[in-house]
Design a protein around this motif. Structure first.
Motif, PDB file in Angstrom:
ATOM      1  N   VAL A 151      -3.206  50.860 -44.548  1.00  0.00           N
ATOM      2  CA  VAL A 151      -2.168  50.636 -45.562  1.00  0.00           C
ATOM      3  C   VAL A 151      -1.157  49.610 -45.049  1.00  0.00           C
ATOM      4  O   VAL A 151      -0.810  48.648 -45.755  1.00  0.00           O
ATOM      5  N   ARG A 152      -0.714  49.795 -43.822  1.00  0.00           N
ATOM      6  CA  ARG A 152       0.293  48.884 -43.268  1.00  0.00           C
ATOM      7  C   ARG A 152      -0.283  47.492 -43.038  1.00  0.00           C
ATOM      8  O   ARG A 152       0.419  46.485 -43.174  1.00  0.00           O
ATOM      9  N   ALA A 153      -1.562  47.440 -42.684  1.00  0.00           N
ATOM     10  CA  ALA A 153      -2.199  46.157 -42.385  1.00  0.00           C
ATOM     11  C   ALA A 153      -2.325  45.299 -43.639  1.00  0.00           C
ATOM     12  O   ALA A 153      -1.963  44.117 -43.639  1.00  0.00           O
ATOM     13  N   TYR A 154      -2.848  45.881 -44.710  1.00  0.00           N
ATOM     14  CA  TYR A 154      -2.978  45.114 -45.962  1.00  0.00           C
ATOM     15  C   TYR A 154      -1.609  44.669 -46.455  1.00  0.00           C
ATOM     16  O   TYR A 154      -1.422  43.540 -46.908  1.00  0.00           O
ATOM     17  N   LYS A 155      -0.659  45.589 -46.393  1.00  0.00           N
ATOM     18  CA  LYS A 155       0.696  45.262 -46.855  1.00  0.00           C
ATOM     19  C   LYS A 155       1.263  44.088 -46.062  1.00  0.00           C
ATOM     20  O   LYS A 155       1.929  43.223 -46.628  1.00  0.00           O
ATOM     21  N   PHE A 244       9.350  54.464 -48.947  1.00  0.00           N
ATOM     22  CA  PHE A 244       8.877  53.100 -48.670  1.00  0.00           C
ATOM     23  C   PHE A 244       7.920  53.130 -47.483  1.00  0.00           C
ATOM     24  O   PHE A 244       8.273  53.622 -46.415  1.00  0.00           O
ATOM     25  N   ASP A 245       6.722  52.603 -47.666  1.00  0.00           N
ATOM     26  CA  ASP A 245       5.831  52.373 -46.534  1.00  0.00           C
ATOM     27  C   ASP A 245       6.169  51.020 -45.923  1.00  0.00           C
ATOM     28  O   ASP A 245       6.704  50.144 -46.596  1.00  0.00           O
ATOM     29  N   GLU A 246       5.834  50.848 -44.663  1.00  0.00           N
ATOM     30  CA  GLU A 246       6.222  49.630 -43.953  1.00  0.00           C
ATOM     31  C   GLU A 246       5.003  48.769 -43.610  1.00  0.00           C
ATOM     32  O   GLU A 246       3.871  49.240 -43.642  1.00  0.00           O
ATOM     33  N   THR A 247       5.269  47.534 -43.255  1.00  0.00           N
ATOM     34  CA  THR A 247       4.189  46.616 -42.885  1.00  0.00           C
ATOM     35  C   THR A 247       3.903  46.689 -41.386  1.00  0.00           C
ATOM     36  O   THR A 247       4.723  47.159 -40.603  1.00  0.00           O
ATOM     37  N   LEU A 248       2.726  46.215 -41.009  1.00  0.00           N
ATOM     38  CA  LEU A 248       2.427  45.887 -39.616  1.00  0.00           C
ATOM     39  C   LEU A 248       1.877  44.465 -39.602  1.00  0.00           C
ATOM     40  O   LEU A 248       1.167  44.060 -40.528  1.00  0.00           O
ATOM     41  N   SER A 249       2.201  43.727 -38.551  1.00  0.00           N
ATOM     42  CA  SER A 249       1.638  42.386 -38.410  1.00  0.00           C
ATOM     43  C   SER A 249       0.184  42.492 -37.946  1.00  0.00           C
ATOM     44  O   SER A 249      -0.262  43.543 -37.464  1.00  0.00           O
ATOM     45  N   LYS A 250      -0.519  41.403 -38.084  1.00  0.00           N
ATOM     46  CA  LYS A 250      -1.911  41.356 -37.626  1.00  0.00           C
ATOM     47  C   LYS A 250      -1.994  41.704 -36.131  1.00  0.00           C
ATOM     48  O   LYS A 250      -2.873  42.463 -35.707  1.00  0.00           O
ATOM     49  N   GLU A 251      -1.066  41.178 -35.370  1.00  0.00           N
ATOM     50  CA  GLU A 251      -1.079  41.432 -33.927  1.00  0.00           C
ATOM     51  C   GLU A 251      -0.858  42.913 -33.631  1.00  0.00           C
ATOM     52  O   GLU A 251      -1.498  43.491 -32.751  1.00  0.00           O
ATOM     53  N   GLN A 252       0.084  43.519 -34.361  1.00  0.00           N
ATOM     54  CA  GLN A 252       0.343  44.955 -34.155  1.00  0.00           C
ATOM     55  C   GLN A 252      -0.884  45.787 -34.515  1.00  0.00           C
ATOM     56  O   GLN A 252      -1.232  46.743 -33.822  1.00  0.00           O
ATOM     57  N   VAL A 253      -1.531  45.407 -35.609  1.00  0.00           N
ATOM     58  CA  VAL A 253      -2.722  46.149 -36.044  1.00  0.00           C
ATOM     59  C   VAL A 253      -3.837  46.017 -35.016  1.00  0.00           C
ATOM     60  O   VAL A 253      -4.500  46.998 -34.662  1.00  0.00           O
ATOM     61  N   LEU A 254      -4.040  44.800 -34.528  1.00  0.00           N
ATOM     62  CA  LEU A 254      -5.120  44.592 -33.558  1.00  0.00           C
ATOM     63  C   LEU A 254      -4.825  45.318 -32.243  1.00  0.00           C
ATOM     64  O   LEU A 254      -5.751  45.785 -31.565  1.00  0.00           O
ATOM     65  N   ALA A 255      -3.549  45.434 -31.897  1.00  0.00           N
ATOM     66  CA  ALA A 255      -3.194  46.190 -30.687  1.00  0.00           C
ATOM     67  C   ALA A 255      -3.532  47.670 -30.871  1.00  0.00           C
ATOM     68  O   ALA A 255      -3.987  48.338 -29.940  1.00  0.00           O
ATOM     69  N   ILE A 256      -3.325  48.181 -32.104  1.00  0.00           N
ATOM     70  CA  ILE A 256      -3.626  49.586 -32.383  1.00  0.00           C
ATOM     71  C   ILE A 256      -5.135  49.814 -32.469  1.00  0.00           C
ATOM     72  O   ILE A 256      -5.671  50.748 -31.870  1.00  0.00           O
ATOM     73  N   ALA A 257      -5.807  48.939 -33.218  1.00  0.00           N
ATOM     74  CA  ALA A 257      -7.237  49.150 -33.478  1.00  0.00           C
ATOM     75  C   ALA A 257      -8.119  48.632 -32.347  1.00  0.00           C
ATOM     76  O   ALA A 257      -9.270  49.067 -32.212  1.00  0.00           O
TER      77      ALA A 257
END
Lengths: 262, 241
Positions: A151-155, A244-257
């Motif tokens: 959800v955060r990644a797409y947003k 409100f849901d929040e965003t994550l940047s691509k870099e943050q998402v890749l660090a998590i995944a």
């Protein structure tokens, strides 16, 4: 934006990207757009739109590749679960199977647009999980983390798609489905863990387990549109953060995944 | 049927508390769109508080302000609905259901008041007034009817935001819409599961297509769909244009 640099990078990932995209648009689209099988025609039509976007906004293709990476991860995660006869309690089989089906559909849709990628996954998350697909509690915890991350990644990518309205709309249509999934797996997590504090929505930056705290960091934000909403309508900080849901940047998402992608 | 801001129940209190602590100027500064706001509406005075206008036709306006007004209108409708749900609980509402529906009510009130504050800051002459709702067709004593209506409102909200995304020209607003639509989708999922627990109803084939995509619907179609629930006639031919 350096369009040639991005195309060059894309070619490194997928050597035939440009040729295949042209092929998709000229041949498959002409053959299939008139098909009455909407589920086949729609991805090809989308592929053509992406191909057009390729010239107009290479950033969009980059976003779709990123999205496909996450969808591969989710689809593989649920496929193993659904194929494991003793993992999922009977009452949840319908929910989990549907989510897995949607993720596989997202993969097919995005693959038609940007081509296949060959990814391998490490379900131990770099050695930190030992029973991802043998212990339902672990499985549903990871499901929460993956869906809430999705959800955060797409947003977080919406802004990068503004020049490509059709692609933006598809991304939004996937985004809200991920949010539906997230709410359902969070509620299953809550039942299985007898957790009254875990709801369909995210309260503050509360994480189901400490290992995936990064998925939830920043969700306690109370400032929207530059305005601190603390106290709005007399509601609690918890309620405002949930709204409100929040965003994550691509870099943050890749660090998590990243630890899942071996 | 009741006026959202003049009812004698919770909604009155909720409105009085609205946005009093919000720094409107900072939204204006951050949004950076004050100069682009079109005067699509009949001008209101600066200090005009929405509410007492006679029921009539309200136009949402054009451009991004039109989209924000569109969202504000839908959030007003949702907030008014859930306020009523909690004020007059259906027969047999469990404690768990009341907790969920109270949470959702609060989220919708927050969304409503957020848009009110944002529009008041960014487009004080173009913000739509409070809308008069019409829930006369909803039997609030019936669980199935109330949750069915809730699912309709949530699914409609999701489809509306999904359809409006491409109409938004300001990146900050697009992200804001994204922050809200996923919460609406979480609501839709939970309500769907309350209606038919542990089935596909949280993301069923009625809303998710064979490509795994949620609905995205244009403003005109959405406004026609919610028309029975609004006494105020809302038009939006120029939303996003």
């Amino acid at each position: 934006m350096d369009i040639f640099k991005i195309i060059d990078e894309l070619q490194k990932i997928d050597g035939d990207a440009v040729g295949r995209l042209e092929h998709a648009s000229r041949r498959h689209f002409m053959n299939r757009v008139g098909s009455k099988i909407a589920s086949v025609a729609a991805p090809m039509a989308f592929a053509t739109i992406v191909n057009k976007a390729y010239a107009q906004s290479a950033a969009a293709v980059d976003v779709l590749k990123f999205a496909l990476t996450l969808e591969y991860l989710e689809a593989a995660f649920y496929k193993i679960a659904v194929d494991s006869p003793s993992l999922i309690p009977a009452q949840y089989k319908s929910s989990i199977a549907l989510i897995g089906k949607h993720e596989a559909q997202h993969v097919a849709y995005l693959e038609a647009a940007v081509g296949k990628m060959d990814l391998k996954f490490d379900w131990t998350y770099g050695g930190k999980l030992t029973d991802t697909h043998t212990n339902f509690k672990t499985f549903i915890t990871v499901a929460c983390a993956l869906e809430d991350t999705g959800v955060r990644a797409y947003k977080g990518q919406a802004g990068a798609l503004m020049k490509d309205p059709t692609i933006l709309q598809v991304a939004l249509q996937v985004h809200s489905v991920e949010a539906r999934h997230a709410a359902q797996v969070r509620r299953i997590f809550a039942i299985e863990n007898n957790s009254a504090v875990t709801k369909g929505w995210i309260t503050g930056n509360q994480s189901p387990i400490a290992l995936v705290q990064a998925v939830y960091n920043g969700e306690d934000n109370l400032t929207q549109g530059g305005v601190n909403l603390k106290g709005l309508a007399g509601k609690s900080d918890a309620a405002i953060s949930e709204a409100f849901d929040e965003t994550l940047s691509k870099e943050q998402v890749l660090a998590i995944a990243g630890p899942f992608i071996g | 049927m009741e006026r959202i801001s003049n009812s004698k129940n919770n909604s009155d209190k909720e409105d009085q508390k609205a946005s009093s602590t919000v720094d409107r100027r900072s939204f204006l500064m951050s949004a950076g769109i004050a100069a682009s706001v079109g005067a699509a509406m009949v001008a209101c005075s600066k200090d005009h508080e929405p509410g007492p206008d006679p029921v009539g036709t309200v136009d949402l306006g054009s451009g991004d302000v039109g989209v924000l007004n569109y969202a504000y209108a839908l959030e007003q409708l949702e907030a008014a609905f859930y306020i009523q749900v909690i004020d007059t609980p259906y027969d047999g509402m469990s404690a768990a259901e009341k907790t969920i529906l109270t949470d959702i009510r609060d989220h919708e009130i927050i969304h409503r008041d957020f848009f009110k504050a944002a529009l008041t800051a960014a487009a004080p002459t173009a913000i739509i007034p409070s809308l008069e709702v019409n829930f006369s067709g909803i039997n609030f004593k019936s669980r199935d009817i109330v949750l069915g209506a809730a699912k309709l409102f949530e699914d409609t909200g999701v489809a509306a935001y999904n359809g409006a995304g491409k109409l938004i020209k300001t990146a900050d607003y697009l992200v804001l819409a994204g922050k809200i639509v996923s919460v609406e989708a979480r609501h839709a999922s939970v309500i769907g599961d309350l209606l038919k627990p542990n089935t596909e109803n949280f993301a069923g084939g009625d809303v998710v297509d064979n490509n795994g995509l949620d609905k995205a619907i244009d403003p005109a179609t959405i406004l026609a769909a919610v028309k029975p629930y609004l006494k105020t006639n809302v038009t939006g031919a120029n939303v996003g244009k």
